[in-house]
Design an enzyme around this catalytic site. Structure first.
Site, PDB file in Angstrom:
ATOM      1  N   HIS A 145      18.168   5.735 -11.079  1.00  0.00           N
ATOM      2  CA  HIS A 145      17.197   5.674  -9.989  1.00  0.00           C
ATOM      3  C   HIS A 145      16.626   7.044  -9.652  1.00  0.00           C
ATOM      4  O   HIS A 145      15.924   7.207  -8.659  1.00  0.00           O
ATOM      5  CB  HIS A 145      17.823   5.035  -8.751  1.00  0.00           C
TER       6      HIS A 145
ATOM      7  N   GLY B  36      20.560  -3.381 -19.884  1.00  0.00           N
ATOM      8  CA  GLY B  36      19.724  -4.510 -20.316  1.00  0.00           C
ATOM      9  C   GLY B  36      18.248  -4.217 -20.411  1.00  0.00           C
ATOM     10  O   GLY B  36      17.665  -4.273 -21.488  1.00  0.00           O
TER      11      GLY B  36
ATOM     12  N   GLU C   5       0.818  -1.218   0.000  1.00  0.00           N
ATOM     13  CA  GLU C   5       0.000   0.000   0.000  1.00  0.00           C
ATOM     14  C   GLU C   5       0.851   1.268   0.000  1.00  0.00           C
ATOM     15  O   GLU C   5       0.527   2.253  -0.676  1.00  0.00           O
ATOM     16  CB  GLU C   5      -0.931   0.010   1.222  1.00  0.00           C
TER      17      GLU C   5
ATOM     18  N   GLU D 109      27.768   0.453 -11.236  1.00  0.00           N
ATOM     19  CA  GLU D 109      27.079   1.650 -10.768  1.00  0.00           C
ATOM     20  C   GLU D 109      28.149   2.560 -10.198  1.00  0.00           C
ATOM     21  O   GLU D 109      28.919   2.161  -9.330  1.00  0.00           O
ATOM     22  CB  GLU D 109      26.059   1.302  -9.685  1.00  0.00           C
TER      23      GLU D 109
END
Length: 754
Positions: free
Chosen positions: A694, A431, A16, A665
């Site tokens: 991100h 990818g 939720e 990263e």
């Protein structure tokens, strides 16, 4: 005897919080509505803990994104560039987590790293010489009062100053010890305000105590708390540790005037021996972490009782989890597809609460509750894992030669350069492409039987064709098919492997609103059929450029699954490696010349203490990866990818994986890994991520150009690839396309200048 937990899953039984937060990001609900959603979830979870008989109920473990970030914001550890945006407190909070691009300015998000040895990611606090560490927030107090309004007295929890300052990154001359005095003042103010509100217990998490600590750090910890605990007044302070034992600080910890100490008896290999050797103060409460907070198998009550019998010298024991239940799914109640004979062995977060209650009853009166003990014992008296003798024989038959690829890396590089004919600074992606609403609906309809397999496949091929055409249009050099058929990079492979079980709604938070559904290893693992070949082969027919085959590596598949407990992690990983090796060879046989085998989670099960790194992990994890690609031809280029961990200290081991290309990263960590690569003369070609996927912000061409030049200042151009820092599945289409266009253009501009 009382019970306690360290923390509880916060995303909700059916995610939720994830959906509400994402609606807020899309401006579909207001900040007030998001806060109301959080309040409702907290109430539901607290009441659940009350109903399950938990005596010490935490508050402060709830977060809209990350609790480390919550603590940093509470203590004004917010760099000036974020404060200068002049946004609301909630907006600033999310900008720290996700970055910002708009009228107020353009800033990147804070760095994100793995939380110790878990798949959870935390936001790394950023401190400079101008940081004023002081108490500025009130969330911890308002939530405590919120629970009191429901008639529930909670134990507020916060990340402790030692761990907070140890995990932070520093820009400038100051270091952690320079902020200890300010931290003491701020935490003492928290003590006072909580005491005024009627709080009895306060939990301070110090997981950094399970790491290797230098004698200087041990003394810093001791001095920090000697001063801080003089200010606790009537408030009772619990020092909570997890993820291992506190062998470096045990004596200091028990000698300090804490009222309770939380120790991990699951992952803490030396926790019991420390207590037996040095004792435990009679006046303190031992919060004993005896229920595993990281795996989903039921607790063996008899083993736990045997452990507790060895703790008879400890006068006051509270039964607790080994770590926060954040790391396991919410409840088994929603798993309707798995048979009872399987789920009988599982305990998710809610069920672990029941286990604590059961153990409490058995300890208090074993005779009266003998049925609880006998029912549990019966589960452990029978074989529960399925064995495949053929797989076991394959693992046993492996020799040293099976882990070595020939010819050597330098010779392969020459062969591959001639065969692939790529430009300098070749461009590619990691990818996956965005998983749009339509992509998810197509997969859901197929799983429900609403469309045929042909219809499902036709849709995916259409998306693949669009993806390939876009990549060719913007000029990427090595293409991917987009992975529109995949739900999760581990679950997708597990669904085609024997020995795996899958849940319906057993979601676990990975970071922020990102949740994963780890599969469960139930037996010996083998590959029954090709997994990725058909889509990769089709994608290659659409282009003359190299098409990467995309696989998940064996170590990551293991680390992002719930593993068995009856065999070693090494044996499980080698089983997986043999299965993925078959897929690699099938891709090669079908004309795929570049194969990426992702090991995003390589560091995840690395022991927290450096002395155990090789003997307990790297000595088999690195060879397991080599096993996957050891039999391919010299012309086949093997890539791998790693993300959101600190790799500098194992960089030589990563080079020993013997991949041809490794992408990291690196964007959120300001390319810090480049110094480590340069220091050891890293042999593998490398693609440090040039922008952060991100975050929704779109990097400009100039920004990416600057990043590429920074990379080239430290690495030779012939070894550098240009790519985003991770897969793109969680991003929207517009921002993805804009970012990749800028990436391709930036690479071309840099090429033109060299």
């Amino acid at each position: 005897m009382k019970t306690s937990i360290i923390g509880f899953p916060r995303v909700g039984e059916l995610r939720e919080l994830k959906f509400a937060t994402e609606k807020y990001f899309r401006k579909e609900i207001t900040a007030e509505e998001l806060e109301a959603n959080g309040k409702e979830l907290r109430k539901k979870h607290w009441q659940l803990l009350v109903d399950q008989g938990i005596d010490f109920i935490p508050s402060g473990d709830f977060s809209f994104f990350d609790t480390t970030l919550d603590t940093a914001v509470l203590l004004n550890i917010v760099p000036a560039k974020y404060q200068e945006l002049k946004l609301s407190p909630l907006e600033t909070y999310f900008v720290l987590a996700r970055g910002y691009q708009g009228e107020a300015g353009d800033v990147k998000a804070l760095a994100m790293k793995k939380w110790f040895n878990t798949n959870y990611h935390y936001m790394v606090p950023e401190i400079d010489d101008h940081t004023e560490l002081r108490l500025v927030g009130d969330k911890i107090f308002t939530i405590f009062n919120e629970a009191k309004e429901y008639g529930i007295t909670t134990r507020p929890t916060i990340l402790g100053p030692f761990t907070l300052l140890k995990l932070a990154t520093y820009h400038g001359k100051k270091r952690a010890e320079d902020f200890y005095e300010a931290a003491i003042i701020a935490y003492a103010q928290i003590f006072d305000r909580l005491a005024d509100l009627g709080c009895e217990w306060f939990q301070i998490d110090e997981p950094a105590l399970v790491l290797d600590l230098s004698p200087v750090e041990v003394q810093q910890f001791k001095a920090l708390y000697q001063k801080l605990l003089t200010k606790k007044g009537s408030l009772k302070i619990l020092a909570q540790t997890y993820f291992g034992d506190v062998r470096d600080t045990y004596q200091e910890l028990v000698d300090l005037p804490f009222d309770g100490i939380g120790l991990d008896f699951v992952e803490g290999r030396k926790t019991l021996s420390l207590l037996e050797e040095y004792g435990f103060p009679k006046e303190k409460l031992l919060f004993a972490g005896i229920v595993n907070g990281k795996n989903i198998w039921k607790n063996n009550y008899q083993d736990t009782l045997t452990l507790l019998e060895r703790l008879q010298s400890v006068r006051h024991i509270v039964l607790s989890t080994s770590c926060s239940l954040l790391h396991v799914p919410f409840t088994l109640a929603n798993e309707t597809a798995l048979p009872k004979e399987v789920t009988n062995y599982f305990a998710f977060a809610v069920e672990k609460l029941a286990e604590l209650n059961d153990l409490k009853k058995i300890v208090e009166d074993k005779n009266r509750n003998k049925d609880l003990l006998s029912t549990n014992s019966a589960l452990f008296d029978q074989e529960r894992f399925s064995r495949n003798e053929q797989v076991a024989k394959k693992v046993k038959a492996l020799t040293k030669a099976d882990f070595i690829r020939l010819p050597a890396l330098t010779e392969r590089a020459v062969i591959q350069k001639e065969k692939l004919n790529l430009p300098i600074l070749p461009t590619t992606t990691i990818g996956s492409f965005p998983q749009t609403k339509e992509v998810k609906q197509n997969r859901a309809k197929f799983k429900k039987g609403e469309i045929s397999e042909d219809e499902y496949t036709a849709f995916n091929k259409e998306k693949i064709a669009e993806c390939v055409a876009f990549q060719e249009e913007i000029g990427l050099d090595v293409l991917v098919h987009g992975e529109f058929e995949r739900n999760d990079m581990v679950e997708y492979f597990g669904e085609s492997l024997e020995g795996y079980l899958f849940t319906e709604k057993a979601w676990v938070q990975s970071y922020g609103t990102r949740c994963v559904k780890p599969p469960i290893i139930w037996g010996d693992v083998s590959r029954s059929k090709p997994i990725t070949v058909a889509y990769s082969k089709y994608a290659q027919t659409l282009t003359d450029k190299p098409m990467k085959g995309m696989l998940t590596g064996p170590v990551t598949i293991l680390n992002w699954s719930f593993p068995r407990e009856d065999i070693s992690l090494r044996e499980s990983t080698l089983q997986l490696a043999l299965a993925i090796q078959e897929e690699v060879l099938d891709l090669e046989a079908n004309g795929i010349e570049i194969i990426q085998i992702d090991e995003a989670a390589l560091r995840e099960k690395l022991p927290l203490r450096q002395t155990d790194w090789h003997s307990e992990y790297l000595d088999w994890a690195i060879p397991a990866f080599r096993l996957v690609h050891s039999r391919v031809q010299p012309t086949t280029q093997i890539h791998t990818h790693m993300c959101y961990s600190e790799f500098a200290d194992i960089i030589q081991d990563i080079d020993n994986m013997d991949a041809d290309v490794i992408s990291f990263e690196a964007s959120r960590s300001n390319l810090n890994i480049l110094d480590a690569l340069k220091a050891i003369d890293f042999q593998t070609q490398v693609g440090p991520g040039v922008y952060d996927i991100h975050s929704p912000r779109v990097p400009s061409v100039e920004e990416i150009e600057g990043t590429i030049h920074n990379i080239l200042n430290k690495l030779p151009i012939e070894k550098v690839w240009v790519n985003p820092d991770c897969g793109l599945k969680t991003r929207g289409v517009p921002e993805t396309e804009a970012s990749l266009k800028n990436l391709a253009l930036a690479a071309k501009k840099v090429r033109g200048g060299v």
